[in-house]
Design an enzyme around this catalytic site. Structure first.
Site, PDB file in Angstrom:
ATOM      1  N   GLY A 194      -8.600  11.733  -0.860  1.00 53.51           N
ATOM      2  CA  GLY A 194      -6.999  12.161  -0.589  1.00 53.51           C
ATOM      3  C   GLY A 194      -6.540  12.818   0.550  1.00 53.51           C
ATOM      4  CD  GLU A 224      -3.469  -2.768   1.007  1.00 48.74           C
ATOM      5  OE1 GLU A 224      -2.952  -3.319  -0.164  1.00 48.74           O
ATOM      6  OE2 GLU A 224      -3.695  -1.501   1.042  1.00 48.74           O
ATOM      7  CB  CYS A 227      -0.817   0.038   1.294  1.00 47.64           C
ATOM      8  SG  CYS A 227      -1.854   1.587   1.374  1.00 47.64           S
ATOM      9  CB  CYS A 286     -12.496   3.212  17.067  1.00 48.22           C
ATOM     10  SG  CYS A 286     -12.078   2.808  18.512  1.00 48.22           S
ATOM     11  CB  CYS A 319     -11.604   0.433  21.681  1.00 44.85           C
ATOM     12  SG  CYS A 319     -13.073   1.326  21.744  1.00 44.85           S
ATOM     13  CB  CYS A 345     -16.862   1.132  18.838  1.00 42.79           C
ATOM     14  SG  CYS A 345     -15.100   1.045  18.066  1.00 42.79           S
ATOM     15  CG  HIS A 378       3.637   7.835   3.058  1.00 42.02           C
ATOM     16  ND1 HIS A 378       3.804   8.874   2.487  1.00 42.02           N
ATOM     17  CD2 HIS A 378       2.052   7.405   2.467  1.00 42.02           C
ATOM     18  CE1 HIS A 378       2.781   9.266   1.665  1.00 42.02           C
ATOM     19  NE2 HIS A 378       1.953   8.499   1.842  1.00 42.02           N
ATOM     20  CB  THR A 395       0.164   2.818   4.564  1.00 35.94           C
ATOM     21  OG1 THR A 395      -1.098   3.739   4.356  1.00 35.94           O
ATOM     22  CG2 THR A 395       0.420   3.124   5.827  1.00 35.94           C
ATOM     23  CB  CYS A 403     -15.090   4.697  22.108  1.00 31.40           C
ATOM     24  SG  CYS A 403     -15.074   4.325  20.193  1.00 31.40           S
TER      25      CYS A 403
HETATM   26 ZN   LIG Z   1      -3.453   0.477   2.651  1.00 25.76          ZN
HETATM   27 ZN   LIG Z   2     -13.622   2.353  19.773  1.00 27.78          ZN
END
Ligand SMILES: [Zn+2]
Ligand SMILES: [Zn+2]
Length: 376
Positions: free
Chosen positions: A269, A68, A42, A111, A97, A103, A47, A44, A100
């Site tokens: 984005g 992924e 990905c 979350c 979690c 959630c 990065h 990410t 919360c």
């Molecule tokens: Zn990803």
């Molecule tokens: Zn949560």
């Protein structure tokens, strides 16, 4: 089973990744151990490989990357109820979690205590990964190849964006043709958008945008005034829905120019910094509906994703550039950086299915059971 495994890890606060031998993780009472068949790379991960400002602030090395994937469950913790050895699964990468406000009101994707695989906890760029049963998603082995099953997680981002509003019969602009923008083009076509325009600077991606069904693809640097061209394509009114997938400030500016009065802009984005916008002229006086989206609905988006991919309504094959071995990861990062690749899928077990993969199970996994009680 062996005691250790190779894993692709960020070992220190600098560019690069290392292949390191680590113990095979053991599942806790509520966890499953998964034999990873395919894991896709990905933006990410790129990065984190690059060690940009975001990574430096967020990532705590040492850490195994990857979020992924798909694979076969090989072991379950004693409190696991809905997942079984042999199940062919993927996982929601956001472990939330469950307790919360978000959630408990069906908005787990927001979350504040989210812990992301391969970002905040050990990821899937390894032959095995442990995840909580709560995030397990059951796949149909006869309908999704490991390569496609592994990209359901990012595809889900595109589904979330495209399904946020009704695109049927609408003109749509997709700003930015990274993997998620490209997925979005295919989904917009599949749900009946009447015209899909796309923009990108990269010829390789422009070509993929056409393959995914874009009616016209513009390069803002070469194709003159893209805003004008999109307005022309819509009787001078502008497009009904703009999906901003690039995060590039000029594309964000254009998004508010090409959208028609009363239209919709979805911001997905992530821009590198602050973006200036004329709220009065470009939003209020145009009566726009503006949404800002992140993540996927857990698990509503996964059901829509399953339908789109299993039925072949959206064909993602053109977007899977290649499969690689684990030791090729640094080359893959270079290739992604060059802009000449879309999704690269790693096969941590070199494409070999686990012995449990083909085993006939007495009880077929119920495809509707995907999460622990917190998410129902
Ligand atoms: Zn990803
Ligand atoms: Zn949560």
């Amino acid at each position: 089973m062996a005691e250790t495994m190779p894993a692709i890890r960020k070992m220190s606060a600098q560019k690069g990744l290392e292949l390191q031998e680590i113990p095979i993780p053991k599942p806790g009472p509520h966890d499953v151990l998964i034999y990873v068949e395919a894991a896709s790379i990905c933006g990410t991960d790129l990065h984190i490989w690059n060690w940009d400002d975001w990574s430096a602030n967020r990532i705590k090395p040492p850490l195994t990357l990857g979020h992924e994937f798909c694979g076969t469950i090989v072991e379950t913790g004693e409190a696991v109820e809905h997942a079984h050895p042999g199940d062919y699964v993927s996982a929601e990468s956001h472990v939330t979690c469950g307790m919360c406000y978000q959630c408990r009101t069906g908005q787990a994707h927001m979350c504040p205590k989210t812990s992301i695989l391969g970002v905040d906890r050990e990821g899937c760029f390894a032959p095995y990964v442990v995840v909580p049963e709560q995030v397990v998603w059951q796949n149909n082995r006869d309908k999704l190849t490991p390569e496609v099953a592994s990209i359901q997680e990012p595809f889900g981002n595109a589904v979330f964006v495209a399904m946020n509003q009704d695109l049927s019969g609408q003109s749509v602009a997709v700003m930015g043709c990274g993997p998620i923008g490209l997925f979005t083009i295919g989904i917009a076509r599949a749900v009946g958008a009447k015209a899909v325009f796309a923009t990108d600077l990269n010829p390789y991606r422009k070509e993929l945008a056409k393959k995914m069904g874009a009616h016209a693809v513009f390069d803002p640097r070469e194709d003159g005034d893209v805003v004008e061209r999109m307005l022309d394509g819509n009787g001078g009114y502008g497009v009904d829905v703009v999906l901003e997938m690039s995060g590039a400030p000029p594309a964000i500016t254009s998004s508010f120019q090409v959208v028609r009065n009363g239209g919709q802009v979805v911001l997905f984005g992530i821009p590198p910094g602050k973006v200036e916008i004329d709220v009065a002229e470009k939003m209020i006086f145009k009566n726009l509906t503006v949404s800002a989206l992140n993540g996927r609905r857990i698990f509503g988006t996964w059901y829509q994703t399953r339908w789109l991919l299993e039925t072949g309504v959206v064909n993602v094959d053109p977007l899977i550039t290649k499969t690689i071995r684990m030791d090729e990861v640094n080359d893959a990062m270079d290739l992604l950086t060059s802009g000449q690749a879309c999704k690269i899928v790693m096969l941590p077990n070199e494409g070999k299915p686990h012995e449990l993969s083909g085993k006939k199970k007495e009880r077929r996994a119920d495809p509707n059971i995907t999460a622990g009680p917190m998410h129902h």
